[in-house]
Design a protein around this motif. Structure first.
Motif, PDB file in Angstrom:
ATOM      1  N   LEU A 121      12.715  31.482  59.876  1.00 24.86           N
ATOM      2  CA  LEU A 121      13.791  30.612  59.957  1.00 24.86           C
ATOM      3  C   LEU A 121      15.243  31.849  59.311  1.00 24.86           C
ATOM      4  CD1 LEU A 121      14.936  28.129  61.316  1.00 24.86           C
ATOM      5  CD2 LEU A 121      15.400  27.407  58.582  1.00 24.86           C
ATOM      6  N   PRO A 122      14.914  32.721  59.999  1.00 22.63           N
ATOM      7  CA  PRO A 122      15.994  33.888  59.512  1.00 22.63           C
ATOM      8  C   PRO A 122      17.353  33.328  59.861  1.00 22.63           C
ATOM      9  CG  PRO A 122      15.003  34.836  61.585  1.00 22.63           C
ATOM     10  CD  PRO A 122      14.030  33.441  60.871  1.00 22.63           C
ATOM     11  N   HIS A 123      18.118  33.706  59.413  1.00 24.49           N
ATOM     12  CA  HIS A 123      20.149  33.590  59.817  1.00 24.49           C
ATOM     13  C   HIS A 123      19.311  32.003  59.387  1.00 24.49           C
ATOM     14  CE1 HIS A 123      20.110  37.476  59.761  1.00 24.49           C
ATOM     15  NE2 HIS A 123      18.855  38.092  60.470  1.00 24.49           N
ATOM     16  N   SER A 124      19.201  30.541  58.401  1.00 26.27           N
ATOM     17  CA  SER A 124      19.770  29.732  58.666  1.00 26.27           C
ATOM     18  C   SER A 124      20.708  28.892  58.835  1.00 26.27           C
ATOM     19  CB  SER A 124      18.233  28.987  57.892  1.00 26.27           C
ATOM     20  OG  SER A 124      18.391  29.508  56.437  1.00 26.27           O
ATOM     21  N   PHE A 125      21.186  27.995  59.389  1.00 23.77           N
ATOM     22  CA  PHE A 125      21.803  26.936  59.001  1.00 23.77           C
ATOM     23  C   PHE A 125      21.679  26.138  57.471  1.00 23.77           C
ATOM     24  CE2 PHE A 125      24.610  23.059  59.222  1.00 23.77           C
ATOM     25  CZ  PHE A 125      26.028  24.323  59.310  1.00 23.77           C
ATOM     26  N   THR A 126      22.460  26.594  56.752  1.00 22.18           N
ATOM     27  CA  THR A 126      22.757  25.499  55.268  1.00 22.18           C
ATOM     28  C   THR A 126      23.589  24.709  55.087  1.00 22.18           C
ATOM     29  OG1 THR A 126      23.427  27.456  53.397  1.00 22.18           O
ATOM     30  CG2 THR A 126      20.853  26.855  54.823  1.00 22.18           C
ATOM     31  N   ALA A 127      23.939  23.910  54.012  1.00 21.68           N
ATOM     32  CA  ALA A 127      24.917  23.727  53.748  1.00 21.68           C
ATOM     33  C   ALA A 127      25.496  24.189  52.589  1.00 21.68           C
ATOM     34  CB  ALA A 127      24.164  22.831  52.101  1.00 21.68           C
ATOM     35  N   GLU A 128      25.819  25.949  52.519  1.00 17.75           N
ATOM     36  CA  GLU A 128      27.035  26.774  52.410  1.00 17.75           C
ATOM     37  C   GLU A 128      27.671  26.876  52.954  1.00 17.75           C
ATOM     38  OE1 GLU A 128      25.077  30.494  51.029  1.00 17.75           O
ATOM     39  OE2 GLU A 128      23.929  29.209  49.711  1.00 17.75           O
ATOM     40  N   HIS A 129      27.571  26.174  54.887  1.00 22.66           N
ATOM     41  CA  HIS A 129      28.187  26.807  56.046  1.00 22.66           C
ATOM     42  C   HIS A 129      29.167  25.479  55.946  1.00 22.66           C
ATOM     43  CE1 HIS A 129      24.860  29.290  56.966  1.00 22.66           C
ATOM     44  NE2 HIS A 129      25.361  29.521  57.798  1.00 22.66           N
ATOM     45  N   LEU A 130      28.432  25.090  55.353  1.00 20.04           N
ATOM     46  CA  LEU A 130      30.242  23.746  55.560  1.00 20.04           C
ATOM     47  C   LEU A 130      30.923  23.468  54.756  1.00 20.04           C
ATOM     48  CD1 LEU A 130      27.364  20.328  55.992  1.00 20.04           C
ATOM     49  CD2 LEU A 130      28.312  21.972  57.622  1.00 20.04           C
ATOM     50  N   ASN A 131      30.886  24.046  53.629  1.00 24.71           N
ATOM     51  CA  ASN A 131      32.138  24.098  53.001  1.00 24.71           C
ATOM     52  C   ASN A 131      32.938  25.352  52.873  1.00 24.71           C
ATOM     53  OD1 ASN A 131      30.336  22.726  51.341  1.00 24.71           O
ATOM     54  ND2 ASN A 131      28.855  24.476  50.133  1.00 24.71           N
TER      55      ASN A 131
END
Ligand code: THU
Length: 131
Positions: A121-131
């Motif tokens: 799962l490269p370049h994944s969307f994580t909680a960090e994108h929400l900050n």
């Protein structure tokens, strides 16, 4: 490989899968940061999309035990082809894992492949994108 702790747990999980619609049984085990191992299996439903993947089931067991970080995921299926986590499960794993986490793929008799989460799962969307 005889001392691989995942093999017996995966076989036990696989034997408890509830897969009357696909006849494709899957077992999963996650190793949490504490070292504890949590098992899961796929649980299907007559309303097909309501079915649960084995990895999701194992992750839920880990979270219910109070753990929030996993370091390895092991998956076993009965078919000839190895069962690599589906896209949704890769995202669910990423919620609780670092990119270096290892995904171990088993046939019923042995470990067959190991990937990092970053590979699956490269370049994944994580909680960090929400900050
Ligand atoms: N399945 C899993 O449990 N994990 C995966 O990563 C792939 C698919 C299950 C869902 C369904 O019960 C059956 O395998 C066939 O898709």
């Amino acid at each position: 490989m005889n001392d691989d702790p995942y093999l017996a747990l995966l076989r036990a999980a696989l034997s408890r899968a509830y897969a009357p619609y696909s006849n494709f049984s899957v077992g999963a085990v996650v190793r949490a940061q504490s070292g504890a191992l949590y098992s899961g299996a796929n649980v299907e439903n007559a309303a097909y999309p309501e079915g649960l993947c084995a990895e999701a089931s194992a992750i839920a067991a880990m979270v219910m035990a109070g753990e929030r970080r996993l370091i390895e995921v092991a998956v076993m299926a009965t078919g000839k082809a190895l069962c690599s986590p589906c896209g949704g499960c890769r995202q669910k794993i990423a919620e609780f894992a670092l990119p270096e986490a290892l995904i171990r793929l088993y046939s019923p008799d042995a470990l067959r492949a190991v990937f990092s989460l970053a590979e699956l799962l490269p370049h994944s969307f994580t909680a960090e994108h929400l900050n």
